[in-house]
Design an enzyme around this catalytic site. Sequence first.
Site, PDB file in Angstrom:
ATOM      1  CD  GLU A  91      71.932 -20.935 109.032  1.00 14.94           C
ATOM      2  OE1 GLU A  91      71.652 -19.987 109.763  1.00 14.94           O
ATOM      3  OE2 GLU A  91      73.097 -21.297 108.807  1.00 14.94           O
ATOM      4  CB  SER A 131      80.615 -21.795 107.250  1.00 16.46           C
ATOM      5  OG  SER A 131      81.132 -22.878 106.612  1.00 16.46           O
TER       6      SER A 131
HETATM    7  P1  NAD Z   1      86.796 -29.706 101.741  1.00 22.50           P
HETATM    8  O1  NAD Z   1      88.148 -29.130 101.810  1.00 22.50           O
HETATM    9  O2  NAD Z   1      86.535 -31.040 102.332  1.00 22.50           O
HETATM   10  O3  NAD Z   1      86.342 -29.802 100.226  1.00 22.50           O
HETATM   11  C1  NAD Z   1      86.550 -28.813  99.285  1.00 22.50           C
HETATM   12  C2  NAD Z   1      86.595 -29.493  97.926  1.00 22.50           C
HETATM   13  O4  NAD Z   1      86.551 -28.472  96.948  1.00 22.50           O
HETATM   14  C3  NAD Z   1      87.877 -30.306  97.686  1.00 22.50           C
HETATM   15  O5  NAD Z   1      87.531 -31.595  97.226  1.00 22.50           O
HETATM   16  C4  NAD Z   1      88.587 -29.516  96.591  1.00 22.50           C
HETATM   17  O6  NAD Z   1      89.310 -30.347  95.706  1.00 22.50           O
HETATM   18  C5  NAD Z   1      87.420 -28.872  95.890  1.00 22.50           C
HETATM   19  N1  NAD Z   1      87.747 -27.686  95.106  1.00 22.50           N
HETATM   20  C6  NAD Z   1      88.618 -26.717  95.371  1.00 22.50           C
HETATM   21  N2  NAD Z   1      88.595 -25.809  94.369  1.00 22.50           N
HETATM   22  C7  NAD Z   1      87.673 -26.207  93.479  1.00 22.50           C
HETATM   23  C8  NAD Z   1      87.188 -25.716  92.256  1.00 22.50           C
HETATM   24  N3  NAD Z   1      87.680 -24.613  91.716  1.00 22.50           N
HETATM   25  N4  NAD Z   1      86.203 -26.385  91.616  1.00 22.50           N
HETATM   26  C9  NAD Z   1      85.706 -27.524  92.137  1.00 22.50           C
HETATM   27  N5  NAD Z   1      86.158 -28.060  93.301  1.00 22.50           N
HETATM   28  C10 NAD Z   1      87.109 -27.411  93.967  1.00 22.50           C
HETATM   29  O7  NAD Z   1      85.830 -28.595 102.349  1.00 22.50           O
HETATM   30  P2  NAD Z   1      84.422 -28.771 103.046  1.00 22.50           P
HETATM   31  O8  NAD Z   1      84.587 -28.968 104.496  1.00 22.50           O
HETATM   32  O9  NAD Z   1      83.603 -29.732 102.260  1.00 22.50           O
HETATM   33  O10 NAD Z   1      83.828 -27.308 102.872  1.00 22.50           O
HETATM   34  C11 NAD Z   1      83.306 -26.850 101.641  1.00 22.50           C
HETATM   35  C12 NAD Z   1      82.463 -25.621 101.886  1.00 22.50           C
HETATM   36  O11 NAD Z   1      81.409 -25.927 102.780  1.00 22.50           O
HETATM   37  C13 NAD Z   1      83.216 -24.464 102.537  1.00 22.50           C
HETATM   38  O12 NAD Z   1      82.718 -23.270 102.015  1.00 22.50           O
HETATM   39  C14 NAD Z   1      82.858 -24.590 104.008  1.00 22.50           C
HETATM   40  O13 NAD Z   1      82.939 -23.381 104.699  1.00 22.50           O
HETATM   41  C15 NAD Z   1      81.426 -25.044 103.896  1.00 22.50           C
HETATM   42  N6  NAD Z   1      80.914 -25.756 105.057  1.00 22.50           N
HETATM   43  C16 NAD Z   1      81.687 -26.661 105.708  1.00 22.50           C
HETATM   44  C17 NAD Z   1      81.172 -27.330 106.816  1.00 22.50           C
HETATM   45  C18 NAD Z   1      82.003 -28.355 107.534  1.00 22.50           C
HETATM   46  O14 NAD Z   1      81.669 -28.677 108.674  1.00 22.50           O
HETATM   47  N7  NAD Z   1      83.010 -28.917 106.899  1.00 22.50           N
HETATM   48  C19 NAD Z   1      79.869 -27.064 107.250  1.00 22.50           C
HETATM   49  C20 NAD Z   1      79.089 -26.137 106.543  1.00 22.50           C
HETATM   50  C21 NAD Z   1      79.629 -25.496 105.439  1.00 22.50           C
END
Ligand code: NAD
Length: 715
Positions: free
Chosen positions: A463, A430
């Site tokens: 995006e 993000s």
């Molecule tokens: P989250 O914490 O729910 O999930 C992250 C996952 O990644 C976890 O299950 C973790 O175990 C796993 N992980 C960590 N290291 C890893 C690795 N080396 N290999 C594989 N898996 C691994 O996070 P999220 O909210 O799903 O966010 C994930 C990404 O999406 C981030 O970059 C965040 O900025 C982006 N994002 C989040 C949102 C939101 O609203 N949550 C919206 C858009 C983008």
Amino acid sequence: MIYEGKAITVKEIEGGFAQLDFDLTGESVNKFNQLTIGELGEAAEALEKQKKLKGLVVTSSKDTFIVGADITEFTELFAGPEEDLVNNSLKANRIFNSIEDLPFPTVTAINGQALGGGFEMCLSTDFRVMDEKAKVGLPEVKLGIFPGFGGTVRLSRLIGADNAIEWICMGGEQKADKALKAHAVDAVVKSDQLVDAAVDILKEANSGKLDYQARREEKTGKLKLNSMESMMVFETSKGYVAGQSGPNYPSPVEAVKVMQKHAGMTRDKAVEVEAKGFAKMAKTGTAASLVQIFLNDQDLKKKAKDYEKQANQVKMAAVLGAGIMGGGIAYQSALKGTPIMMKDINRDGIKLGLDEAKKQLSKRVEKGKMSADQMGDVLNNIHPTLNYGDFGDVDLVVEAVVENPKVKDSVLRETEDVIGEDKILTSNTSTISIDRLAKNLKRPENFCGMHFFNPVHMMPLVEVIRGEKTSDKAVATTVAYARAMGKSPIVVNDCPGFLVNRILFPYFGGFARLVRDGADFQKVDKVMEKFGWPMGPAYLLDVVGMDTAKHANEVMAEGFPDRMKDEHKSAIDVMFEKDRLGQKSDVGFYQYKLDKKGKQQKVVDESTYDLLKPVVHNSQEFTDDEIIERMMIPLCIETVRCLEDNIVGTAAEADMGLVYGIGFPPFRGGALRYIDDIGLDAFCQMADKYKDLGPLYHPTDGMREMAKAGKKFHG
Ligand code: NAD
């Protein structure tokens, strides 16, 4: 040949019948543009002269029947005087009436989608036969209007006022079985039997087995309701429909009022009432914005299709990280038919991702949208894994691990080593710059951003972020995959916050300044919700999460220190420090409690006011208009900056990013459309009132020049 035009031909067929066929030259679908309406009038005149004909079957040579009016003609049409719109509607109605009044029985063979004006065409014939796979409906309310070719008159008389209210005010597409049950059509058959079935109906009408005159009278007469029943149906519906559509979308309630008003009239008077009501709705700002959104969306689709021509096919995808976003991405990909590997570093993560997919699928099964077998097939399309074993077969990878640059760097590098050389790697980050992440990669040309919005299955926007070195092929393949997932991709250039967050955070900046100057956060939420946002800024921050918001705020402040850096401690900082992260910690600006259905409900928390005291420096009172102006000006100006900085290519894409990504009120059409509606000059004057609040409120030089030249962003 009885008549031959560019959209319509009429010829005699066996049995003394005629066939009127819609086949608009040079188009893939039939639509009711001015040409087609004109030709329908000429065809009706030609048919009236055919004294020996025994009946007419109306058909389409395209895959669809008629998809509706030509919406590209609406903007100009709706800009004209209301009186012209009424006359235009009445002119079209006279043509539909002349089809309805032909001196022999008539039937439509509905072979595919018959929507809006297309379905109104079907309603003007005596009978309708429908292909079992076809759909009918009157979706006009989605454009802020309602049917204007006699649809409110004929449908209410044909299927009853209550059904017609539901069909017209909800604007949904109806499947064949539902249309038959409601008596909107007379028969449903397989496609290869359609025209034969229609001709059979004409034969039965000729033999007297079917009374076509009686069917005609039913549609052209008064609605069969006594005054008590009428009051019950229309009055109760008005309240319900108003509750569903809300005050910013007036056309569904107006449709009910129009149907009530013409209930006691016969056709020719009733269509006059409809025409006047239609013209009134066509002149609303809501209709203008919704039409603009429709056209913008067409524009997005066209751009995406152009990209698709250069795209590699994504037969197998992969997502890294099975968290909130990864789980959602896996679900959406599998649901729409692209198998996906879902990799995490721990089993618990995988379980969470799969559980989320199961939860969403079970809801679909419960709602009857999918069978248990289909649910099984979708789940089989998600391949959970803890290693990169099968990544050699993957065409595109979406990285969605934790928002930590170091972790992302190492995960992206590892992945690059296990996928094919021409395969595409994307990140759902993000806040981290795509160019920064690309620096660690061997093949930066195959890398771009693929930014989804939460919850993935609900939010239409993706995006696609082009980095400095990203190739056209990588962008095209990512766009194509987003489309295959049922999403609306918008290609943007790299910058902090990309397009949507770069615009959203100045809006939060406006909120922080309001709270600092003494505004009640609950009042700000109420005013902005009334303005049309699905949730006010404090509530939205609770949903985004205070940790995420604080982190993103820092990234934005670093990227655009001139306007986004704020030395003051903000309301967001306070909430974060107190561990009030929002919905995820059950308390933020509001408290969240589970209701009986297990859904989080927002509850007012008076202690929030005490916590905010240290960041409230003033005790100003604000009018609703001041709140709106102080919230909207920074958002609007930043949208213009994104356009000026070429982060986004067009005004249409910028506005659609906001509507699809953060729920910008559709009836306002997007930030640039909102500025156009106010007028650039008036907008700059309004912003100047707030210039002391800092650069977030300073219009750009480009805006002032456009204002001087009387220019607009759209049209
Ligand atoms: P989250 O914490 O729910 O999930 C992250 C996952 O990644 C976890 O299950 C973790 O175990 C796993 N992980 C960590 N290291 C890893 C690795 N080396 N290999 C594989 N898996 C691994 O996070 P999220 O909210 O799903 O966010 C994930 C990404 O999406 C981030 O970059 C965040 O900025 C982006 N994002 C989040 C949102 C939101 O609203 N949550 C919206 C858009 C983008």
